[in-house]
Design a protein around this motif. Structure first.
Motif, PDB file in Angstrom:
ATOM      1  N   THR A 132       0.267  -1.441  -0.223  1.00  0.00           N
ATOM      2  CA  THR A 132       0.546  -0.102   0.539  1.00  0.00           C
ATOM      3  C   THR A 132       1.028   1.050  -0.145  1.00  0.00           C
ATOM      4  OG1 THR A 132      -0.112  -0.335   2.492  1.00  0.00           O
ATOM      5  CG2 THR A 132      -2.242  -1.616   1.071  1.00  0.00           C
ATOM      6  N   THR A 133       1.844   1.333   0.674  1.00  0.00           N
ATOM      7  CA  THR A 133       2.484   2.228   0.683  1.00  0.00           C
ATOM      8  C   THR A 133       3.290   2.486  -0.823  1.00  0.00           C
ATOM      9  OG1 THR A 133       2.985   1.592   3.400  1.00  0.00           O
ATOM     10  CG2 THR A 133       5.011   3.199   2.357  1.00  0.00           C
ATOM     11  N   GLN A 134       4.121   1.696  -1.189  1.00  0.00           N
ATOM     12  CA  GLN A 134       4.400   1.654  -2.406  1.00  0.00           C
ATOM     13  C   GLN A 134       3.355   2.142  -3.733  1.00  0.00           C
ATOM     14  OE1 GLN A 134       5.892  -2.043  -4.735  1.00  0.00           O
ATOM     15  NE2 GLN A 134       6.302  -2.698  -2.523  1.00  0.00           N
ATOM     16  N   MET A 135       2.474   2.058  -3.597  1.00  0.00           N
ATOM     17  CA  MET A 135       1.287   2.607  -4.311  1.00  0.00           C
ATOM     18  C   MET A 135       1.176   4.275  -4.303  1.00  0.00           C
ATOM     19  SD  MET A 135       0.027   0.291  -6.633  1.00  0.00           S
ATOM     20  CE  MET A 135      -1.261   1.126  -7.087  1.00  0.00           C
ATOM     21  N   ARG A 194      -6.699  -1.131   0.583  1.00  0.00           N
ATOM     22  CA  ARG A 194      -7.407  -2.091   1.985  1.00  0.00           C
ATOM     23  C   ARG A 194      -8.954  -2.938   1.719  1.00  0.00           C
ATOM     24  NH1 ARG A 194      -5.089   1.880   4.997  1.00  0.00           N
ATOM     25  NH2 ARG A 194      -6.214   3.094   5.190  1.00  0.00           N
ATOM     26  N   LYS A 195      -9.807  -1.647   0.608  1.00  0.00           N
ATOM     27  CA  LYS A 195     -11.093  -2.356   0.169  1.00  0.00           C
ATOM     28  C   LYS A 195     -10.785  -3.486  -1.007  1.00  0.00           C
ATOM     29  CE  LYS A 195     -13.189   0.850   3.262  1.00  0.00           C
ATOM     30  NZ  LYS A 195     -14.219  -0.149   4.248  1.00  0.00           N
ATOM     31  N   GLY A 196     -10.024  -3.770  -1.244  1.00  0.00           N
ATOM     32  CA  GLY A 196      -9.679  -4.615  -2.610  1.00  0.00           C
ATOM     33  C   GLY A 196      -9.631  -4.106  -3.924  1.00  0.00           C
ATOM     34  N   LEU A 197     -10.133  -3.048  -3.839  1.00  0.00           N
ATOM     35  CA  LEU A 197      -9.314  -2.394  -5.640  1.00  0.00           C
ATOM     36  C   LEU A 197      -8.485  -2.042  -5.542  1.00  0.00           C
ATOM     37  CD1 LEU A 197     -12.591   0.664  -4.208  1.00  0.00           C
ATOM     38  CD2 LEU A 197     -12.559  -1.819  -5.978  1.00  0.00           C
ATOM     39  N   GLY A 198      -7.496  -3.080  -6.115  1.00  0.00           N
ATOM     40  CA  GLY A 198      -6.321  -2.791  -6.211  1.00  0.00           C
ATOM     41  C   GLY A 198      -6.082  -2.276  -8.320  1.00  0.00           C
ATOM     42  N   GLY A 255      -2.538   9.343  -3.808  1.00  0.00           N
ATOM     43  CA  GLY A 255      -1.445   9.295  -2.563  1.00  0.00           C
ATOM     44  C   GLY A 255      -1.818   8.884  -1.171  1.00  0.00           C
ATOM     45  N   MET A 256      -2.505   9.889  -1.820  1.00  0.00           N
ATOM     46  CA  MET A 256      -4.073   9.814   0.201  1.00  0.00           C
ATOM     47  C   MET A 256      -4.747   8.521  -0.291  1.00  0.00           C
ATOM     48  SD  MET A 256      -2.724  12.401   1.956  1.00  0.00           S
ATOM     49  CE  MET A 256      -3.674  11.963   2.849  1.00  0.00           C
ATOM     50  N   VAL A 257      -5.790   8.604  -1.538  1.00  0.00           N
ATOM     51  CA  VAL A 257      -6.264   7.461  -1.704  1.00  0.00           C
ATOM     52  C   VAL A 257      -5.889   5.721  -1.561  1.00  0.00           C
ATOM     53  CG1 VAL A 257      -8.347   9.011  -1.832  1.00  0.00           C
ATOM     54  CG2 VAL A 257      -7.316   7.669  -3.561  1.00  0.00           C
ATOM     55  N   ASN A 258      -5.007   5.864  -2.006  1.00  0.00           N
ATOM     56  CA  ASN A 258      -4.403   4.144  -2.505  1.00  0.00           C
ATOM     57  C   ASN A 258      -4.691   3.447  -1.713  1.00  0.00           C
ATOM     58  OD1 ASN A 258      -4.382   4.192  -5.677  1.00  0.00           O
ATOM     59  ND2 ASN A 258      -2.296   5.437  -5.243  1.00  0.00           N
ATOM     60  N   PRO A 259      -3.754   3.965  -0.819  1.00  0.00           N
ATOM     61  CA  PRO A 259      -4.007   3.064   0.568  1.00  0.00           C
ATOM     62  C   PRO A 259      -5.269   1.583   1.027  1.00  0.00           C
ATOM     63  CG  PRO A 259      -2.302   4.106   1.152  1.00  0.00           C
ATOM     64  CD  PRO A 259      -3.059   4.783  -0.103  1.00  0.00           C
TER      65      PRO A 259
END
Length: 423
Positions: free
Chosen positions: A134-137, A289-293, A281-285
């Motif tokens: 998640t941090t990578q994204m 977590r919601k399964g939206l890759g 960057g704010m919303v990617n993690p």
């Protein structure tokens, strides 16, 4: 700090800031010649073809290093490679600043392009090992945000500084700042322990250990890389081509903007991209977590840029800077493909995977920039007006984007690629 361990939060933030500073400078160096073009043309009596070659010299140096860069990143790690390349950028800036003719300017730009070519690939390779997925994204999006900030800084701020200091001292200052970024990276970025053969090198979809493959064949043949390559070439490369070149001529020659209005439009396009990458960057993690890759987001979001481009084609002269800002922003879904490529490969191949994908993107930038220009000229020669010629060329580009998106969807059904879930 060496090895494969994920960095603690404070160390991760410091590493990110160290690399972000260097990437900000690389984006500024890349875009600054557009602002300097009138000054350089007058001082050196440059023709339009000279300016085109000067701009292309940067990308020539950049592209020439991508494949060896990936191998060196996997072997020596981001810190050593970034320091070596940035040293070349310092030399390139100084060569450009003391140039007395076109050949000196061109040599400086080629060296600058080669020197900053590791400024994004090096950190993304390191993030593959040091950061959680998640941090990578998030880090990828915020690196692109700092690049947009560098492009903003290359426009009006550089224009304001030129009458005060001149363009040669400007490049002396850039050389000094790049050297400072080298010091920051040397002090704050961790070292790199070579991957142990057999460890962390299995293909993600098989789970079997194997020796670290040599060369790029394993990257080119990977089904996930092949699935994303057309998106990287046409959509990602095309987004950069619009942002850095064709949005400006469209605003002037189709929408009827003055040069100042077009420059202001480009400024706000870059600001819009900066804000968009910050938001990603704010919303990617949270999305992960919601399964939206990355794959689901690109599949759902990329049709937006196709719809916006259709709207631009139909609007014609009514489509100005705001429309192109909306197009570039809607294309940013494709930026999720970079960290996705890294996570689809084992750590020992991350550098080569990222560099190969970056080569695809920049090849797309070149082909789309040149191809649209050829298309506009060809349609004009066939008797179409300037507006119709631009619309026809952009329609061909739209078809290429739609084809790349369709390939992405179809290959997704054929190859259910499992991505690495942990660094």
């Amino acid at each position: 700090m060496t090895g494969h361990s994920v960095l603690p939060r404070r160390a991760a933030v410091i590493v990110f800031l160290a690399f972000a500073f260097a990437y900000f400078l690389s984006a500024l160096v890349r875009a600054v010649t557009a602002t300097l073009a009138p000054t350089l043309s007058q001082e050196f009596s440059l023709h339009a073809s000279d300016l085109g070659l000067l701009a292309g010299g940067y990308f020539l140096g950049f592209a020439a290093t991508q494949l060896p860069l990936g191998t060196w990143l996997d072997r020596h790690g981001p810190r050593k490679v970034a320091l070596g390349f940035l040293g070349v950028a310092v030399v390139g800036s100084l060569v450009f600043s003391v140039a007395t003719g076109f050949s000196g300017l061109l040599a400086g730009r080629v060296l600058c392009g080669a020197g900053v070519s590791a400024c994004l690939m090096a950190p993304l390779t390191g993030y593959r090992r040091w950061f959680e997925p998640t941090t990578q994204m998030r880090a990828n999006s915020w690196m692109l945000m700092t690049g947009s900030l560098g492009m903003v800084a290359s426009t009006l701020p550089v224009q304001w500084a030129l009458p005060l200091v001149g363009w040669r001292p400007l490049f002396w200052g850039l050389a000094a700042l790049i050297a400072l970024s080298m010091v920051v990276i040397a002090v704050w970025v961790p070292g790199w322990a070579a991957a142990t053969p057999g460890a962390h090198v299995a293909q993600p979809e098989s789970g079997n250990s194997a020796a670290v493959p040599q060369g790029y064949a394993v990257v080119w043949r990977h089904p996930y890389f092949q699935r994303l390559a057309p998106l990287g070439f046409f959509v990602y490369g095309g987004m950069v081509a619009m942002q850095t070149l064709w949005a400006g001529p469209w605003m002037q020659r189709v929408a009827g903007y003055t040069p100042l209005e077009a420059a202001t439009g480009l400024f706000w396009i870059n600001v819009s991209m900066l804000c968009t990458f910050w938001t990603w960057g704010m919303v990617n993690p949270w999305l992960l977590r919601k399964g939206l890759g990355a794959d689901r987001l690109m599949a759902a979001g990329l049709p937006l840029c196709l719809v916006v481009l259709v709207g631009i084609l139909f609007a014609g002269p009514q489509a100005g800077g705001g429309a192109w800002a909306l197009f570039c922003v809607s294309c940013t879904f494709v930026s999720l493909s970079q960290p996705a490529v890294a996570m689809a490969f084992p750590q020992a191949l991350a550098g080569r995977a990222l560099s190969a994908y970056n080569l695809v993107i920049f090849a797309g930038v070149f082909v789309v920039q040149w191809g649209i220009g050829l298309g506009v000229d060809a349609f004009a020669a066939a008797g179409l007006s300037t507006v119709r010629s631009f619309q026809a060329a952009m329609a061909v580009y739209l078809a290429c984007n739609a084809g790349a998106y369709a390939w992405f969807l179809l290959r997704g059904r054929r190859h259910n690629v499992l991505q690495t879930t942990a660094p």
